[in-house]
Design an enzyme around this catalytic site. Sequence first.
Site, mmCIF file in Angstrom:
data_model
loop_
_atom_site.group_PDB
_atom_site.id
_atom_site.type_symbol
_atom_site.label_atom_id
_atom_site.label_comp_id
_atom_site.label_asym_id
_atom_site.label_seq_id
_atom_site.Cartn_x
_atom_site.Cartn_y
_atom_site.Cartn_z
ATOM 1 N N HIS A 19 18.658 -26.753 -12.031
ATOM 2 C CA HIS A 19 19.438 -27.527 -13.002
ATOM 3 C C HIS A 19 20.014 -26.598 -14.071
ATOM 4 O O HIS A 19 19.842 -25.380 -14.014
ATOM 5 C CB HIS A 19 18.619 -28.671 -13.591
ATOM 6 C CG HIS A 19 17.354 -28.233 -14.269
ATOM 7 N ND1 HIS A 19 17.353 -27.464 -15.410
ATOM 8 C CD2 HIS A 19 16.059 -28.431 -13.953
ATOM 9 C CE1 HIS A 19 16.111 -27.225 -15.781
ATOM 10 N NE2 HIS A 19 15.298 -27.791 -14.906
ATOM 11 N N HIS A 22 17.752 -23.979 -15.732
ATOM 12 C CA HIS A 22 17.505 -22.795 -14.895
ATOM 13 C C HIS A 22 18.751 -21.903 -14.894
ATOM 14 O O HIS A 22 18.665 -20.688 -15.012
ATOM 15 C CB HIS A 22 17.219 -23.195 -13.441
ATOM 16 C CG HIS A 22 16.039 -24.104 -13.274
ATOM 17 N ND1 HIS A 22 16.054 -25.191 -12.438
ATOM 18 C CD2 HIS A 22 14.816 -24.104 -13.843
ATOM 19 C CE1 HIS A 22 14.879 -25.793 -12.481
ATOM 20 N NE2 HIS A 22 14.111 -25.158 -13.335
ATOM 21 N N CYS A 127 -2.426 -30.607 -18.249
ATOM 22 C CA CYS A 127 -1.106 -31.169 -17.917
ATOM 23 C C CYS A 127 -0.633 -30.502 -16.627
ATOM 24 O O CYS A 127 -0.449 -29.276 -16.594
ATOM 25 C CB CYS A 127 -0.108 -30.920 -19.045
ATOM 26 S SG CYS A 127 1.582 -31.320 -18.542
ATOM 27 N N CYS A 130 2.794 -28.690 -16.979
ATOM 28 C CA CYS A 130 2.721 -27.327 -17.556
ATOM 29 C C CYS A 130 1.818 -26.438 -16.721
ATOM 30 O O CYS A 130 1.825 -25.220 -16.893
ATOM 31 C CB CYS A 130 2.137 -27.338 -18.967
ATOM 32 S SG CYS A 130 3.127 -28.181 -20.182
ATOM 33 N N CYS A 144 1.842 -34.813 -23.435
ATOM 34 C CA CYS A 144 2.491 -33.500 -23.429
ATOM 35 C C CYS A 144 3.961 -33.725 -23.791
ATOM 36 O O CYS A 144 4.651 -34.481 -23.094
ATOM 37 C CB CYS A 144 2.401 -32.863 -22.039
ATOM 38 S SG CYS A 144 3.574 -31.508 -21.851
ATOM 39 N N HIS A 147 6.566 -32.864 -20.955
ATOM 40 C CA HIS A 147 6.607 -33.627 -19.701
ATOM 41 C C HIS A 147 6.410 -35.116 -19.907
ATOM 42 O O HIS A 147 6.377 -35.880 -18.939
ATOM 43 C CB HIS A 147 5.584 -33.065 -18.705
ATOM 44 C CG HIS A 147 5.907 -31.655 -18.326
ATOM 45 N ND1 HIS A 147 5.335 -30.571 -18.950
ATOM 46 C CD2 HIS A 147 6.803 -31.159 -17.433
ATOM 47 C CE1 HIS A 147 5.848 -29.455 -18.442
ATOM 48 N NE2 HIS A 147 6.736 -29.785 -17.527
ATOM 49 N N LYS A 297 17.004 -35.090 -24.310
ATOM 50 C CA LYS A 297 16.569 -34.356 -23.130
ATOM 51 C C LYS A 297 17.300 -34.934 -21.912
ATOM 52 O O LYS A 297 17.438 -36.154 -21.801
ATOM 53 C CB LYS A 297 15.059 -34.548 -22.983
ATOM 54 C CG LYS A 297 14.425 -33.543 -22.098
ATOM 55 C CD LYS A 297 12.925 -33.608 -22.189
ATOM 56 C CE LYS A 297 12.346 -32.700 -21.127
ATOM 57 N NZ LYS A 297 10.931 -32.638 -21.136
HETATM 58 N N1 MSP Z 1 7.329 -21.486 -12.795
HETATM 59 C C1 MSP Z 1 7.308 -21.416 -14.201
HETATM 60 C C2 MSP Z 1 7.687 -20.040 -14.680
HETATM 61 C C3 MSP Z 1 6.856 -18.944 -14.153
HETATM 62 S S1 MSP Z 1 7.426 -17.390 -14.657
HETATM 63 C C4 MSP Z 1 6.249 -16.369 -14.231
HETATM 64 C C5 MSP Z 1 8.272 -22.445 -14.775
HETATM 65 N N2 MSP Z 1 9.260 -22.835 -13.975
HETATM 66 S S2 MSP Z 1 10.372 -23.944 -14.334
HETATM 67 O O1 MSP Z 1 11.062 -24.244 -13.123
HETATM 68 O O2 MSP Z 1 9.796 -25.039 -15.031
HETATM 69 O O3 MSP Z 1 11.433 -23.208 -15.196
HETATM 70 C C6 MSP Z 1 11.158 -22.825 -16.438
HETATM 71 C C7 MSP Z 1 12.337 -22.182 -17.113
HETATM 72 O O4 MSP Z 1 13.579 -22.844 -16.874
HETATM 73 C C8 MSP Z 1 12.198 -22.304 -18.595
HETATM 74 O O5 MSP Z 1 11.377 -21.395 -19.167
HETATM 75 C C9 MSP Z 1 13.587 -22.042 -19.025
HETATM 76 O O6 MSP Z 1 13.832 -20.684 -18.849
HETATM 77 C C10 MSP Z 1 14.361 -22.827 -18.030
HETATM 78 N N3 MSP Z 1 14.619 -24.177 -18.518
HETATM 79 C C11 MSP Z 1 14.237 -25.335 -17.936
HETATM 80 N N4 MSP Z 1 14.815 -26.373 -18.606
HETATM 81 C C12 MSP Z 1 15.549 -25.913 -19.610
HETATM 82 C C13 MSP Z 1 16.493 -26.466 -20.500
HETATM 83 N N5 MSP Z 1 16.747 -27.765 -20.552
HETATM 84 N N6 MSP Z 1 17.179 -25.624 -21.305
HETATM 85 C C14 MSP Z 1 17.043 -24.263 -21.225
HETATM 86 N N7 MSP Z 1 16.193 -23.712 -20.373
HETATM 87 C C15 MSP Z 1 15.265 -24.483 -19.724
HETATM 88 O O7 MSP Z 1 8.102 -22.819 -15.910
#
Ligand code: MSP
Length: 674
Positions: A19, A22, A127, A130, A144, A147, A297
Amino acid sequence: MAKSFYVTTPIYYATGDPHIGHAYTTVVADFLARYHRLDGYETFSLTGTDEHGEKILESAKSDGVTPQVYVDGLSDRFHQAWRALEISNDDFIRTTQERHKAVVVAVLQKVYDKGDIYFGEYGGLYCVGCERYLTDKELVGGKCPDHDRKPEERVEKNYFFKMESYRDWLRGYIQDHPDFIRPQGYRNEVLSLLSESLGDLSISRPRERVPWGIPLPWDQEHVTYVWFDALLNYISALDYPTGDRFDEFWPVAHHLIGKDILKPHAIFWPTMLRSAGVPLYQHLSVGGFLMGADGRKMSKSLGNVVDPLDLAAKYGPDAVRYYLLKVVPYGQDGKVGEADLVRRYNADLANDLGNLVARVRALLLRHLDGVVPQPNQQESDGDLIEAGAGLAAQVGGLIDELRFYAALEEVMQFVRSLNRYFNDEEPWVLARDPDKRERLGTVLYNVVEGLRIASILLEPAMPGKAGEIRASLGLAPADFAAAATWGLTPSGTRIADDAPILFPKVEPPRPESPGPDTATLEEKPTPNSPAGGRGSGSDSGKGRGKRVSKAGGDKPEADSESPINLDDFARVDLRVAEVVAAEAVPKTDKLLKLTLRVGVGGGVEEERTVVSGIAEQYRPDDLIGRLVVLVANLKPVKLRGILSQGMILAADDGEGNLSLVGVDREQPVGSQVR
Ligand code: MSP
């Protein structure tokens, strides 16, 4: 000695489609990687997917497939997404790969042998979103906040890592290294977390409850906790401990993350590394969160989800990358939306940048045979030259400070100053006077040279379009050092004969539309949609193919049975234009090649070439100075080898009698016809 740079994104949970959040972190990482490559660094950029743990197991179960099949599919989707956004990662790590698992096992054993792991019982609030225990302080209304889910009460026998014993050391390290965690606000947040007891970190899960993970080397009945597993990707991808990659890149590692995963990266990871005897990474840079256009969000039920792949299919990957880098200063939270993207696209890219490229090209082709001449600078050119020569240093400094927004804005300010220079010098007026030829050449040289520098500095943000700018101006590939000197465009450079419009203007999305939707795009083609070519979704490509062939051949008939509404009509950009040159197209009876002076967007003037089938009714000389009506946002097509950038209107009685549509009093060029 060669300079090295290593940048990482978080590895994304393989539980859902990529998304915009990411895409945000990944585009920022790619921007940094490309910038350093351009600046002569040996660069290694890493992304990947996080494929173990309870969350994945839950999702695979609900889809009725094995976890491996599940993660294979999702990992592939991330891989594809990054191709569509022109991400140039050097590696893509998956935590289910053997190369990764071997490193996890080796590091666990090292930490265990050191005596930093013990077996114990733990109870707390967990959680699954997380994948960690939360403290009471982190809960909002018992849930949380990330989430929106109540954590589960758990008591379990786990192995523990003695994280608390490294707390004082870590606090000291962060205090001594002010740029270890950036921006500063996040560093302060971590220091505050470290001012109180951390407790130890549970690093295993019983295998009978969570069978999807890497078994501990000394106790196969327990699998590795997903964060302990995932964080090690940053060194497993470098072939720790033996690889050359590790020796070269680990000392300069730069992790980019979102603020939601600060604690694992700023506390778990450095203490793990310390215990394993591995030096720490160099920087942790923390980005803010992107919300929907309404400031909430993003969620499907609120209808405010912005899909990066839909946007890339519609507006092209470069526009999406540019938008994400400029949507908010790095580190801050911000709102994203399609209408906002379109606004910035039209203002910065279509008006300021794309138009200028088209205008300078048109004048070079028309008056100087498409060749950039030797300049003869005047004193009045000094300010522009000074600004252009100093731009790279300024932009480089801002990027080093993680001020990507400001860096790109600096380049766009320079492009705006090039537009002002072009408008003030009026090269189209100089072109009418044979005595001013040298000055005309100098003005056009300076604009090309300014665009060369801007295109290099825009390359990390918009690799595709920056390359197109240089190709259309006949310029060499980018290299950052070449942006720091004015005058490197060789005189005699021949620009390309044809070049597509760089950033065709787009209509803002309709407010009632639920958001970007490829199907809608196919059913109701927008003649000026810039999507197409590089990296666009293949589905929407089908729709565009059909339109191009129609434009080049039979025109679709208007049908009074299916009336259009005002919105449909408003999509056609009709403008008053002046014919400034006309000539017959060789070996045809009907075609004339017209050069039109057009005013598109904010009165900024531009020249266009249009091929028109009016040669049997009009002699070229009779057309000069005439005001005609141009369909300005028609997709360009090649006719008899000439790129026709629009169409002029004529009445047609169906028997070959044509008369040009005009305006019946003096009207400024560029006036809208509606
Ligand atoms: N798998 C773990 C990370 C492990 S790293 C060793 C994780 N993955 S995640 O799919 O949830 O992606 C997390 C990352 O995606 C966040 O830290 C951030 O970089 C990005 N984002 C997810 N949603 C976001 C927004 N709405 N806005 C900006 N970045 C965000 O956590």
